[in-house]
Each structure stands twice: as C-alpha cells, then as structure tokens.
Design a protein around this motif. Structure first.
Motif, PDB file in Angstrom:
ATOM      1  N   SER A 252       0.546  -1.103   0.209  1.00 38.31           N
ATOM      2  CA  SER A 252      -0.129   0.032   0.307  1.00 38.31           C
ATOM      3  C   SER A 252       0.750   1.554  -0.333  1.00 38.31           C
ATOM      4  N   ASN A 253       1.779   0.852   0.910  1.00 35.52           N
ATOM      5  CA  ASN A 253       2.978   2.435   0.968  1.00 35.52           C
ATOM      6  C   ASN A 253       3.498   2.415  -0.691  1.00 35.52           C
ATOM      7  N   VAL A 254       3.968   1.422  -1.203  1.00 35.66           N
ATOM      8  CA  VAL A 254       4.028   1.217  -2.692  1.00 35.66           C
ATOM      9  C   VAL A 254       3.712   2.158  -3.651  1.00 35.66           C
ATOM     10  N   ALA A 255       2.190   1.908  -3.829  1.00 37.10           N
ATOM     11  CA  ALA A 255       0.873   2.561  -4.224  1.00 37.10           C
ATOM     12  C   ALA A 255       1.185   3.801  -4.006  1.00 37.10           C
ATOM     13  N   ALA A 256       1.158   4.456  -2.574  1.00 33.48           N
ATOM     14  CA  ALA A 256       1.056   5.677  -2.116  1.00 33.48           C
ATOM     15  C   ALA A 256       2.117   6.366  -2.767  1.00 33.48           C
ATOM     16  N   LEU A 257       3.732   5.778  -3.111  1.00 32.99           N
ATOM     17  CA  LEU A 257       4.905   6.612  -2.982  1.00 32.99           C
ATOM     18  C   LEU A 257       4.457   6.878  -4.730  1.00 32.99           C
ATOM     19  N   GLN A 258       4.341   5.776  -5.719  1.00 35.45           N
ATOM     20  CA  GLN A 258       3.869   5.534  -6.862  1.00 35.45           C
ATOM     21  C   GLN A 258       2.956   6.867  -7.440  1.00 35.45           C
ATOM     22  N   THR A 259       2.622   6.781  -7.167  1.00 32.70           N
ATOM     23  CA  THR A 259       1.274   8.333  -7.178  1.00 32.70           C
ATOM     24  C   THR A 259       1.835   9.498  -6.502  1.00 32.70           C
ATOM     25  N   ALA A 260       2.133   9.579  -5.475  1.00 30.26           N
ATOM     26  CA  ALA A 260       2.785  10.938  -5.436  1.00 30.26           C
ATOM     27  C   ALA A 260       3.804  10.867  -6.569  1.00 30.26           C
ATOM     28  N   LEU A 261       4.597  10.492  -7.182  1.00 31.10           N
ATOM     29  CA  LEU A 261       5.644  10.471  -8.259  1.00 31.10           C
ATOM     30  C   LEU A 261       4.729  10.743  -9.689  1.00 31.10           C
ATOM     31  N   ASN A 262       3.750   9.766  -9.490  1.00 31.31           N
ATOM     32  CA  ASN A 262       3.175  10.573 -10.718  1.00 31.31           C
ATOM     33  C   ASN A 262       2.711  11.951 -10.882  1.00 31.31           C
ATOM     34  N   LYS A 263       2.524  11.651  -9.980  1.00 28.26           N
ATOM     35  CA  LYS A 263       1.532  13.908  -9.299  1.00 28.26           C
ATOM     36  C   LYS A 263       3.280  14.585  -9.991  1.00 28.26           C
ATOM     37  N   CYS A 264       4.077  14.030  -9.326  1.00 31.30           N
ATOM     38  CA  CYS A 264       5.113  14.670  -9.778  1.00 31.30           C
ATOM     39  C   CYS A 264       5.778  15.179 -11.140  1.00 31.30           C
ATOM     40  N   LEU A 265       5.678  13.730 -11.022  1.00 25.43           N
ATOM     41  CA  LEU A 265       6.089  14.052 -12.639  1.00 25.43           C
ATOM     42  C   LEU A 265       5.089  14.485 -13.991  1.00 25.43           C
ATOM     43  N   ALA A 266       4.112  14.843 -13.190  1.00 26.16           N
ATOM     44  CA  ALA A 266       3.190  15.534 -14.524  1.00 26.16           C
ATOM     45  C   ALA A 266       3.324  17.200 -14.389  1.00 26.16           C
ATOM     46  N   SER A 267       3.763  17.333 -13.245  1.00 28.07           N
ATOM     47  CA  SER A 267       3.643  18.790 -12.572  1.00 28.07           C
ATOM     48  C   SER A 267       4.920  19.363 -12.877  1.00 28.07           C
ATOM     49  N   SER A 268       5.879  20.650 -13.914  1.00 26.69           N
ATOM     50  CA  SER A 268       5.858  20.856 -14.431  1.00 26.69           C
ATOM     51  C   SER A 268       7.253  22.209 -13.677  1.00 26.69           C
ATOM     52  N   ASN A 269       6.107  21.897 -12.022  1.00 29.01           N
ATOM     53  CA  ASN A 269       7.025  23.242 -10.947  1.00 29.01           C
ATOM     54  C   ASN A 269       7.707  21.855 -10.193  1.00 29.01           C
ATOM     55  N   GLN A 270       7.637  20.687 -10.250  1.00 27.96           N
ATOM     56  CA  GLN A 270       8.558  19.409  -9.072  1.00 27.96           C
ATOM     57  C   GLN A 270       9.839  19.580  -9.573  1.00 27.96           C
ATOM     58  N   GLY A 271      10.638  19.458  -8.550  1.00 26.09           N
ATOM     59  CA  GLY A 271      11.864  19.789  -9.309  1.00 26.09           C
ATOM     60  C   GLY A 271      12.421  18.405  -8.730  1.00 26.09           C
ATOM     61  N   ASN A 272      13.480  18.179  -9.768  1.00 27.14           N
ATOM     62  CA  ASN A 272      14.124  17.021  -9.624  1.00 27.14           C
ATOM     63  C   ASN A 272      14.618  16.253  -8.343  1.00 27.14           C
ATOM     64  N   VAL A 273      14.827  16.832  -7.553  1.00 25.52           N
ATOM     65  CA  VAL A 273      15.372  16.335  -6.388  1.00 25.52           C
ATOM     66  C   VAL A 273      14.138  15.156  -5.400  1.00 25.52           C
ATOM     67  N   ASN A 274      13.199  16.280  -5.824  1.00 26.18           N
ATOM     68  CA  ASN A 274      12.091  15.478  -4.903  1.00 26.18           C
ATOM     69  C   ASN A 274      11.829  14.093  -5.355  1.00 26.18           C
ATOM     70  N   ILE A 275      11.841  14.328  -6.776  1.00 21.44           N
ATOM     71  CA  ILE A 275      11.535  13.310  -7.882  1.00 21.44           C
ATOM     72  C   ILE A 275      12.972  11.750  -7.640  1.00 21.44           C
ATOM     73  N   SER A 276      13.840  12.118  -7.892  1.00 20.23           N
ATOM     74  CA  SER A 276      14.964  11.633  -7.020  1.00 20.23           C
ATOM     75  C   SER A 276      14.475  10.837  -6.026  1.00 20.23           C
ATOM     76  N   LYS A 277      13.846  11.518  -4.361  1.00 16.90           N
ATOM     77  CA  LYS A 277      14.268  10.874  -3.284  1.00 16.90           C
ATOM     78  C   LYS A 277      12.921  10.233  -3.052  1.00 16.90           C
TER      79      LYS A 277
END
Length: 288
Positions: A73-98
C-alpha cells in the motif's frame, strides 16, 4: 427317549457352551476397547497440540502478510505521488529522486520479508524431516518433534529413556539417543539444552529430595550419555531441571502425568544464526 427330544437337548447344550466362549471373547474385546479408548484420548490430545501449533503458525503468517500488504500500500501511495510529481512541471528533480529511492527501499524490504518467511518455512521442514526420518514407528510413539522459529524441540517420554522411578538411562533408550546424537552433531553450530520435567507425584528416594532433583538428575544423565557414548561436544550441552512446574497436560489423569514426565532436547541456533535466518530489515531512508 425319542429322537425329537434328543435334538433340542443337543442344541441347548451347544448354545450354553457357545455362551461361555462368548463371555471370554466379550471380556477380551472389552479390554481391547479400553486400551483403544485410552490410545484415542492420547492421539486426540496430540492432535489438539498440533492444532495449537498450526494456529500459532497461521497467526505469524498473517502478521507477515499484513506487513506485506502495508508495504505494498505504501508503494502504491509513493507511486501515485511520483506520478503527480512527473505530471507537474513545477516539481524539482530532487524530490523525484527521493521518491524513487523510497520506492526502491520499500520494494527491497518487501522482498526481504518474503525471503524471511520462505526461509523460515523451509528450515522448519528440513529440520523436522531430518529428525524424524530415522525414527521407527514405535520410537515415534515416545518421541515428539516440533520446530518453532528455527528452534528444534524433541520431547522424549520417561518410559523410553529411564528405568522406572530412576534417573539411570535404560538399555532400550540407546538406539533412539544414537539417532538424536547424529542430528545434534550434524548441526555443529547449534547449542543443545537438555531439560528434565516430572509430574506432580512426590518422589520418595533416599538420595533424591524432590522432583527438582529428579528432573535435574535425569537431564544430567542424558547429557552425560550424549557426551560419553555418542561423542557430542560437552561445550555445546547444558543440563537443566524444571521439576513439576512446566506441564503440558493436566496431572489429574494418568495420561496427563505420563505426558508431563518427559525430557526435552532443545537445539537452538546462536544469535548470529538467528540473524542469518530472519534477515535484517533495511534502514529507513533519511527524511528530507
């Protein structure tokens, strides 16, 4: 006397004679029935003990499954957050890497949980098979083998090990102890605790004060037999007595007392071997 009167007399005599034989057979059958009922009670008790062990295993498995479900469940939540980060142009590469690191760490932990469960199940099966494969059916009636979390518990009845009312090893115990000694020597890195147990009937011997003494003396006899007769390294052996206070059945019946009069051989991995068996969970990633 006419023939029609003779025949009924002969038949009556035969029935009476047959009745005597039936009484003997009835007594024999009743004795056998009593023995079978007692054996059935003992088998039912062993079945209940096995069912308790199976229930405990199911609880442990359920706990692992709940951990797995939580991590997934935690992985699914993280994957969702990652997808949101990838969809948003305002997020930085550092957060995505983490987020990627957290997902990888969670996946690694899930795999370690799965491996730990599989390793534990495999170890229990191998140890049980090794311990029981060389025992005869007669020996198995006096020997109970359980493997819990990598620890082997071999319970031996006093009828099989000792002379009646004594702590001296009986002659018939030699063959079984030889097989158990071989298993002990196969697992060189494991420690071995020999633990004596009694029922609650007071002992009346001039050189034995109470059941504490008897249980400790019996454990010591097994330790010395393993050392002197089967060349088990004494540095691995520990003898201990628990008297009448570690019961596995009620002392209100003869069958219960017989189950309580036992000697347990406990084969235990050392701490580093436990760590190898269960694995070590990865450290949580540093918080940003």
């Amino acid at each position: 006397m006419k023939l029609k009167h003779i025949v009924p007399l002969l038949l009556l005599t035969g029935v009476l004679a047959q009745g005597c034989v039936s009484n003997k057979k009835y007594a024999e059958l009743q004795s056998n029935n009593t023995k079978l009922q007692q054996s059935n009670q003992e088998l039912n008790q062993r079945l209940q003990d096995s069912e308790k062990e199976v229930s405990g295993s199911k609880i442990r498995i359920k706990g692992l499954e709940e951990q797995l479900a939580s991590e997934r469940s935690n992985v699914a939540a993280l994957q969702t957050a990652l997808n949101k980060c990838l969809a948003s142009s305002n997020q930085g590469n550092v957060n995505i890497s983490k987020l990627v690191d957290e997902i990888n760490s969670s996946n690694k932990y899930i795999q370690q949980l799965v491996n730990a469960k599989n390793k534990s199940d495999s170890l229990n099966m191998v140890l049980t098979n090794n311990l029981t494969r060389s025992l005869s059916r007669e020996e198995m009636s006096d020997v109970d083998v359980q493997v819990l979390k990598g620890v082997v518990y071999i319970s031996l009845s006093d009828n099989m090990l000792y002379k009646s009312g004594s702590y001296e090893i009986s002659d018939k115990a030699g063959a079984t102890l030889a097989k158990i000694a071989k298993i002990i020597k196969d697992y060189q890195g494991y420690d071995v605790l020999i633990e004596g147990n009694t029922d609650n009937v007071p002992i009346s011997k001039p050189n034995i004060r109470n059941n504490w003494d008897l249980s400790a003396l019996r454990a010591s006899s097994v330790v010395q037999s393993l050392q002197n007769n089967y060349a088990v390294d004494p540095k691995r052996l520990t003898a201990g007595g628990r008297g009448e206070y570690n019961t596995v059945a009620s002392n209100d019946t003869d069958a219960g007392k017989a189950r309580n009069r036992r000697t347990q051989i406990i084969i235990t991995p050392k701490l580093d071997q436990f760590m190898e068996l269960i694995g070590k969970a990865p450290e949580a990633p540093d918080k940003p």
